[in-house]
Design a protein around this motif. Sequence first.
Motif, PDB file in Angstrom:
ATOM      1  N   GLY A 119     -10.401  37.168 -13.153  1.00 49.30           N
ATOM      2  CA  GLY A 119      -9.423  38.365 -12.475  1.00 49.30           C
ATOM      3  C   GLY A 119      -8.694  37.881 -11.504  1.00 49.30           C
ATOM      4  O   GLY A 119      -8.950  36.657 -10.906  1.00 49.30           O
ATOM      5  N   VAL A 120      -7.812  38.810 -11.018  1.00 45.36           N
ATOM      6  CA  VAL A 120      -6.824  38.172 -10.043  1.00 45.36           C
ATOM      7  C   VAL A 120      -7.579  38.254  -8.652  1.00 45.36           C
ATOM      8  O   VAL A 120      -7.294  37.366  -7.811  1.00 45.36           O
ATOM      9  CB  VAL A 120      -5.853  39.440  -9.827  1.00 45.36           C
ATOM     10  N   SER A 121      -8.546  38.780  -8.291  1.00 48.92           N
ATOM     11  CA  SER A 121      -9.373  38.586  -7.015  1.00 48.92           C
ATOM     12  C   SER A 121     -10.124  37.632  -7.102  1.00 48.92           C
ATOM     13  O   SER A 121      -9.990  36.783  -5.973  1.00 48.92           O
ATOM     14  CB  SER A 121     -10.325  39.966  -7.009  1.00 48.92           C
ATOM     15  N   PHE A 134     -11.731  38.975  -1.491  1.00 53.62           N
ATOM     16  CA  PHE A 134     -11.150  39.990  -2.373  1.00 53.62           C
ATOM     17  C   PHE A 134     -12.371  40.401  -3.264  1.00 53.62           C
ATOM     18  O   PHE A 134     -13.338  39.568  -3.625  1.00 53.62           O
ATOM     19  CB  PHE A 134     -10.086  39.390  -3.473  1.00 53.62           C
ATOM     20  N   ASP A 135     -12.757  41.636  -3.453  1.00 54.39           N
ATOM     21  CA  ASP A 135     -13.729  42.166  -4.088  1.00 54.39           C
ATOM     22  C   ASP A 135     -13.398  41.989  -5.626  1.00 54.39           C
ATOM     23  O   ASP A 135     -12.793  42.509  -6.487  1.00 54.39           O
ATOM     24  CB  ASP A 135     -13.979  43.688  -3.925  1.00 54.39           C
ATOM     25  N   THR A 136     -14.304  41.158  -6.291  1.00 51.10           N
ATOM     26  CA  THR A 136     -14.204  40.749  -7.758  1.00 51.10           C
ATOM     27  C   THR A 136     -14.953  41.742  -8.443  1.00 51.10           C
ATOM     28  O   THR A 136     -14.676  41.374  -9.999  1.00 51.10           O
ATOM     29  CB  THR A 136     -14.914  39.356  -7.931  1.00 51.10           C
ATOM     30  N   THR A 137     -15.492  42.550  -8.021  1.00 49.45           N
ATOM     31  CA  THR A 137     -15.781  43.727  -9.133  1.00 49.45           C
ATOM     32  C   THR A 137     -14.805  44.834  -9.373  1.00 49.45           C
ATOM     33  O   THR A 137     -15.268  45.644 -10.128  1.00 49.45           O
ATOM     34  CB  THR A 137     -17.193  44.119  -8.488  1.00 49.45           C
ATOM     35  N   LEU A 138     -13.825  44.828  -8.684  1.00 48.88           N
ATOM     36  CA  LEU A 138     -12.757  45.832  -8.591  1.00 48.88           C
ATOM     37  C   LEU A 138     -11.593  45.244  -9.334  1.00 48.88           C
ATOM     38  O   LEU A 138     -11.331  44.127  -9.471  1.00 48.88           O
ATOM     39  CB  LEU A 138     -12.194  46.215  -7.450  1.00 48.88           C
ATOM     40  N   ARG A 139     -10.850  46.055 -10.221  1.00 45.39           N
ATOM     41  CA  ARG A 139      -9.964  45.822 -10.859  1.00 45.39           C
ATOM     42  C   ARG A 139      -8.527  46.613 -10.490  1.00 45.39           C
ATOM     43  O   ARG A 139      -7.380  46.656 -11.250  1.00 45.39           O
ATOM     44  CB  ARG A 139      -9.940  45.971 -12.365  1.00 45.39           C
ATOM     45  N   TYR A 140      -8.857  47.583  -9.483  1.00 44.49           N
ATOM     46  CA  TYR A 140      -7.911  48.706  -9.040  1.00 44.49           C
ATOM     47  C   TYR A 140      -8.390  48.800  -7.503  1.00 44.49           C
ATOM     48  O   TYR A 140      -9.234  48.955  -7.220  1.00 44.49           O
ATOM     49  CB  TYR A 140      -7.867  49.839  -9.722  1.00 44.49           C
ATOM     50  N   GLY A 141      -7.254  48.845  -6.619  1.00 43.46           N
ATOM     51  CA  GLY A 141      -7.061  48.994  -5.103  1.00 43.46           C
ATOM     52  C   GLY A 141      -7.758  47.679  -4.483  1.00 43.46           C
ATOM     53  O   GLY A 141      -7.843  48.127  -3.177  1.00 43.46           O
ATOM     54  N   GLU A 142      -7.932  46.822  -5.109  1.00 39.13           N
ATOM     55  CA  GLU A 142      -8.482  45.666  -4.214  1.00 39.13           C
ATOM     56  C   GLU A 142      -7.511  45.361  -3.084  1.00 39.13           C
ATOM     57  O   GLU A 142      -8.094  44.640  -2.110  1.00 39.13           O
ATOM     58  CB  GLU A 142      -8.969  44.461  -5.113  1.00 39.13           C
TER      59      GLU A 142
END
Length: 333
Positions: free
Chosen positions: A68-70, A171-179
Motif C-alpha cells: 500500500g501507499v503508506s 504513515f499508518d499502514t492499516t489505513l487506505r483512506y485519510g492517512e
Amino acid sequence: MSKVSIIVPVYNAAHTLPDCLKSILSQEGVDYEVILVNDGSTDDSGMVCDRLAVEDSRVTVIHQLNGGVSSARNAGLQASSGEYVAFVDADDALLDGALKAMCAESADLVVAGYVKGNHACTPAKDLRYDGTEQIVSFLDSYILTDKLPLLNTVWCKLFRLDIIKSAGLAFDTTLRYGEDKLFVLEYLTYVDSIKTISKTVYDYIVRENSLSCDESSDKHMTQVLALLEKYEPVLGGLNRKYPCQSINGLYHYDLVGRYCARVLTEMAKRKSALLTPYTLKTIYRYMDKDKDLGIFSLRKGQIPNILLYKIGCTSLSLCFYRLSSSIMSLFNV
C-alpha cells in the motif's frame, strides 16, 4: 540550499511515471534525490523505475512486496538522506519552479498550493509563523476555511526529516483512506515554524479507481470507520499542543459533520452490512464528545441523524435506518 528527498510511491504506474519523473527532474536550483518505491507492481512499473534510475543518478529505486501507499512512503522515509522530504504521486506532477519556491526559506513545515483540474487551492499570502501563538493563528486561518484541503494531503509540502525521525512518525499502514490527513496533523504537533507559499506547485490528477472516489461502498465506509478511530486521538494531541477553538471546530465539522454524518447517511440510503448496533454505538460515542453538536449545528440534511442520536435509543435508530434503507433501495433512490 538544503537537500530534498522526493518520495514517489509507484504501483502499476508504468504509463504515467515517466511524465511524473520528468516534471521532477526538470526542477532547477535545488539539491535533491528522488526515491521511487515500486510497491509490488504487476505491470512494467518496476522495469520503468530501473530504467529511469540508470538514466539519472539522482534517482534511487526500492522494490518491495505490495503493502500500500503508506508502506511505500515509509520505505522512502527510511531511505531518505535529505534535510527535507517531499511526496509526489506517480501519476501527478510538480509544476515548474516548485522546489525552488518551497526551498526559498527554511521552516519546519512549508505549505504551498496545488491545482486539481480547473480548481486551485493555494495559500493566500507568503507568510511565516513562529512559535505556538502564531501557529495557532495559522490553524485558525486554515481550519474551517476553504484552505483546509491544504492540510489534508502530504503533497505540495516540505517536511523536516529530522522531526519525522525524532518523533517516530510514519504513515499508518492499516489505513487506505485519510492517512495523509493524519500524518500532516500529527506532524503539526512537533513543529515550531511554518512557512506558506502563495504559489501553485503541484498538479493533482483525480484517479477514477481511487478509494476516495467511491464514497458509497461498504469498503469505503469500513475505511472511514478505521479513520475515525485514529483521527480522534490525533486531534486530541493537536489540541493539547495548540488549544484553540479551530481544533474543536475540526472535531465538530470534520470528524462528526463529515465522517460520522457520511456513515449515518449511507446507512439511511442503502442496505449495508455495517448497519449494526455496534456501528451505531461507535458513531454515537464520537458524537458524545462533540460539545458543539446541536440539532441545527450541521447541514439541514443531518437533522434526522442528529435527532435520532439525541433521543439516545440505539435500537430505535437501528429500526429507522433499516426501514429507510429498505425504502430507498426499493425505489432505487
